[in-house]
Design an enzyme around this catalytic site. Sequence first.
Site, PDB file in Angstrom:
ATOM      1  N   LEU A  87      36.954  24.837  77.624  1.00 63.46           N
ATOM      2  CA  LEU A  87      37.765  24.161  76.423  1.00 63.46           C
ATOM      3  C   LEU A  87      38.828  23.933  77.092  1.00 63.46           C
ATOM      4  CD1 LEU A  87      37.470  27.270  73.944  1.00 63.46           C
ATOM      5  CD2 LEU A  87      36.389  25.168  73.819  1.00 63.46           C
ATOM      6  N   ASP A  88      39.474  22.639  76.662  1.00 67.88           N
ATOM      7  CA  ASP A  88      40.737  22.244  76.921  1.00 67.88           C
ATOM      8  C   ASP A  88      41.882  22.982  76.794  1.00 67.88           C
ATOM      9  OD1 ASP A  88      39.418  19.771  77.601  1.00 67.88           O
ATOM     10  OD2 ASP A  88      40.141  18.580  75.845  1.00 67.88           O
ATOM     11  N   PRO A  89      42.756  22.781  77.481  1.00 67.48           N
ATOM     12  CA  PRO A  89      43.994  23.947  77.479  1.00 67.48           C
ATOM     13  C   PRO A  89      44.570  23.794  75.867  1.00 67.48           C
ATOM     14  CG  PRO A  89      44.243  22.377  79.277  1.00 67.48           C
ATOM     15  CD  PRO A  89      43.130  22.067  78.779  1.00 67.48           C
TER      16      PRO A  89
END
Length: 346
Positions: A87-89
Amino acid sequence: MKSDEMIFDGVRCAGMLPSEYPRELVQRVQATTNPSYGCTPAERPIREYVEMGVVNLDKLQGPTSHEVTAWVKDILELRRAGHSGSLDPGVTGVQPIMLEKATKVVSALRLSGKEYICHMRLHEQAPEKDVRNVCSEFVGPLFQMPPVISAVKRELRIRMIYYLEVLEVKDKSVLMRVGCEAGTYMRKLCHDIGMALGTGAHMQQLRRTKTGPFREDTLVNLHELKDAYVFWKEDGDESCLRRVVRPLEEGLAHLPRIIVRDSAIDAVCQGAALAVPGIVSLEKSIRRDDQVCIFSLKGEAVSLSRALMDTEEMLSSEHGLAALTERVIMVAGTYPQGWKSKPRET
């Protein structure tokens, strides 16, 4: 039939990921299991339970998936841990993390379907009816080119959108629930919807709500995980740790399953293919070349395998190989050897 409805064994599956489609076990033979060997996943000794477990972590906005995985590993004092899809930050939500021996099955969970709640921001306001109509056209196979900054090679590929439900439209904001195949880029989906609308659009905010069999109702955070581990280490209380860590078998619930006799287990643990006589029961809709999971009668995961027959062939055959072992999960020797070795020729 509505555009977002799918049919599985004659049952309408609108708004469902493939892992949630109804499944049915078919009995092939009657068999019992010896309580002297193995145990149900929930009854494993606590250290083994953790080392064959998965944490369904509620990832917060800010850190990367790699960072939160490292924190989980440190909290539980483990050598290995692996997450099932980055998951992206800036993205929050369901982030299953496999622990120690459970890292063997990361790849199986990584390829499972996902569900997201997405806040899409239109660049110009559009009538709600138009927004809903255009969004409905994005259900089904979708061509996507990964963005310039991505972890995969930039080449055109097809990803399946299982369902796309517009929850709310307010001014330029669109809230939608999307069920999709692993590897679907939600930023690209928002961009393409905006292009089709003629307004332009981008992804404003994203939360993952499902990954294969994992949902929000079993999420835990890092504080709960730390507290549970301290309660066990300092007070000997296992109850909280058994609640926040789930057996790895829960992470395989989306795969078709084959249940085998005790006598067939050790051969599979040694890497042998599963023969038809070892099968007790199996799912109704297995197709040849499907990835399947072999389970014991106690519910323990034995191996990840590749089906060499479909369900009907396994039920009607008396002999032959039913599944090829690809990844052994259970430790060899957990169950006694159930085959006779041929004597060596002199």
